[in-house]
Motif scaffolding. Structure first.
Motif, PDB file in Angstrom:
ATOM      1  N   LEU A   7       0.831  -1.214   0.000  1.00 54.00           N
ATOM      2  CA  LEU A   7       0.000   0.000   0.000  1.00 54.00           C
ATOM      3  C   LEU A   7       0.861   1.257   0.000  1.00 54.00           C
ATOM      4  N   ILE A  12      -3.955   6.718   1.045  1.00 52.51           N
ATOM      5  CA  ILE A  12      -5.031   5.954   1.700  1.00 52.51           C
ATOM      6  C   ILE A  12      -6.298   6.808   1.604  1.00 52.51           C
ATOM      7  N   PRO A  13      -7.421   6.244   1.133  1.00 47.12           N
ATOM      8  CA  PRO A  13      -8.645   7.073   1.068  1.00 47.12           C
ATOM      9  C   PRO A  13      -9.003   7.607   2.458  1.00 47.12           C
ATOM     10  N   ILE A  16     -14.117   5.831   3.160  1.00 44.35           N
ATOM     11  CA  ILE A  16     -14.525   4.650   2.387  1.00 44.35           C
ATOM     12  C   ILE A  16     -15.961   4.293   2.765  1.00 44.35           C
ATOM     13  N   SER A  52      -8.972  -0.011   9.537  1.00 47.30           N
ATOM     14  CA  SER A  52      -9.032   1.402   9.140  1.00 47.30           C
ATOM     15  C   SER A  52      -8.264   2.274  10.118  1.00 47.30           C
ATOM     16  N   VAL A  57      -7.490   5.543   7.849  1.00 52.95           N
ATOM     17  CA  VAL A  57      -8.747   5.959   7.188  1.00 52.95           C
ATOM     18  C   VAL A  57      -9.523   6.792   8.214  1.00 52.95           C
ATOM     19  N   LEU A 186     -13.758   6.171  -2.124  1.00 52.43           N
ATOM     20  CA  LEU A 186     -13.936   4.786  -2.556  1.00 52.43           C
ATOM     21  C   LEU A 186     -15.233   4.215  -2.007  1.00 52.43           C
ATOM     22  N   ILE A 228      -8.114  -1.583  -1.331  1.00 50.19           N
ATOM     23  CA  ILE A 228      -7.434  -0.282  -1.320  1.00 50.19           C
ATOM     24  C   ILE A 228      -6.274  -0.296  -2.332  1.00 50.19           C
ATOM     25  N   CYS A 229      -5.593  -1.434  -2.469  1.00 50.00           N
ATOM     26  CA  CYS A 229      -4.533  -1.558  -3.493  1.00 50.00           C
ATOM     27  C   CYS A 229      -5.130  -1.305  -4.878  1.00 50.00           C
ATOM     28  N   TYR A 231      -7.815   0.375  -5.591  1.00 48.11           N
ATOM     29  CA  TYR A 231      -8.155   1.809  -5.662  1.00 48.11           C
ATOM     30  C   TYR A 231      -6.909   2.626  -6.030  1.00 48.11           C
ATOM     31  N   GLN A 232      -5.794   2.262  -5.433  1.00 47.39           N
ATOM     32  CA  GLN A 232      -4.573   3.056  -5.664  1.00 47.39           C
ATOM     33  C   GLN A 232      -4.048   2.918  -7.082  1.00 47.39           C
TER      34      GLN A 232
END
Ligand code: IPE
Ligand code: IPE
Ligand code: MG
Length: 250
Positions: A7, A12-13, A16, A52, A57, A186, A228-229, A231-232
């Motif tokens: 990550l 990091i969002p 979420i 989180s 997050v 996200l 999350i990966c 998303y990135q």
């Protein structure tokens, strides 16, 4: 290489949102009652909150009960409401100790009295916590939320507080229940359905949508980090072209 080390900690969002779907199918595939799926889903919620906190997050919004869910069989509704009260009473100490604030969106006054009371107590108790805000969407309908905001905007106009031309996106957003909460970067919906089902219709305009086959009770730490990966790896363009985004990132 461990999943978490893949990550980008700088990306990091902040927020979420989750459509926690598939509890019933998960239970059925195990020959169990749907409520077993819902109670196992609570364990996923706990693990997502914990992870989180670890990742930084700041906001989680979880769709726990839609206005449309009142159409389900009464025993399932009752079971869900009891589970909510039980989960809050079991978890509020830990949430408070971990600096988690509880908020709700949706018409919680329409929930059974004991649910409403335990939610209000937990919100009051955790109101000064700052590490993570958990927003539970309960008896929530995005269309209703938008209608209510429209009615409030109309009131402001009747009271001559604003003229129709002065109504901006910012003012409208401040009339939604999510005022003071940033829009989610996200959205994750579990269990294979690719729809929004009346969730955060205004707020999701530029959110990355991620649909996964995993049923909610199986959506734990690894699945979350993997999401999350993914998303990135997305490029959020906000209407621009790729080169512009790359230039601003350099
Ligand atoms: C999500 O799981 C939980 C709620 C909507 C309360 P479901 O209960 O919708 O599970 P499926 O979609 O029937 O598998
Ligand atoms: C959406 O799930 C609502 C919640 C997760 C609380 P549903 O299972 O109710 O959604 P539909 O009816 O399949 O779209
Ligand atoms: Mg469902």
């Amino acid at each position: 290489m461990s999943l978490i080390s893949q990550l980008d900690k700088e990306n990091i969002p902040r927020h979420i949102a989750f459509i926690m779907d598939g509890n019933g199918r998960w239970a059925k595939s195990r020959g169990q009652h749907r409520l077993f799926g819902h109670s196992s889903g609570v364990e996923s919620v706990k693990e997502i909150i914990k992870t989180s906190r670890e990742l930084g997050v700041e906001y989680l919004t979880m769709y726990a009960f839609s206005t449309e869910n009142w159409s389900r069989p009464t025993d399932e509704i009752e079971g869900l409401m009891n589970l909510l009260v039980e989960a809050i009473s079991n978890e509020v100490d830990e949430m408070d100790a971990k600096n988690v604030r509880l908020l709700t969106i949706g018409n919680i006054k329409g929930l059974p009295g004991n649910c409403y009371d335990s939610l209000c107590q937990a919100m009051e108790r955790t109101k000064n916590n700052t590490a993570l805000t958990l927003v539970l969407a309960l008896n929530y309908s995005a269309r209703q939320e938008i209608l209510n905001a429209s009615m409030q905007a109309h009131q402001l106009m009747l009271q001559s507080k604003i003229s129709p031309e002065e109504l901006t996106e910012e003012i409208f957003a401040s009339l939604l229940q999510t005022k003071e909460i940033p829009d989610p970067e996200l959205l994750i919906r579990t269990s294979g359905e690719c729809r929004i089902s009346n969730f955060l219709l205004w707020q999701l305009s530029y959110t990355e949508l991620l649909f996964t086959e995993t049923h909610w009770p199986d959506f734990r730490r690894e699945a979350f980090i993997d999401a999350i990966c993914k998303y990135q790896k997305r490029e959020r363009r906000f209407g621009m072209v790729s080169e512009q985004i790359k230039n601003t990132n350099e």
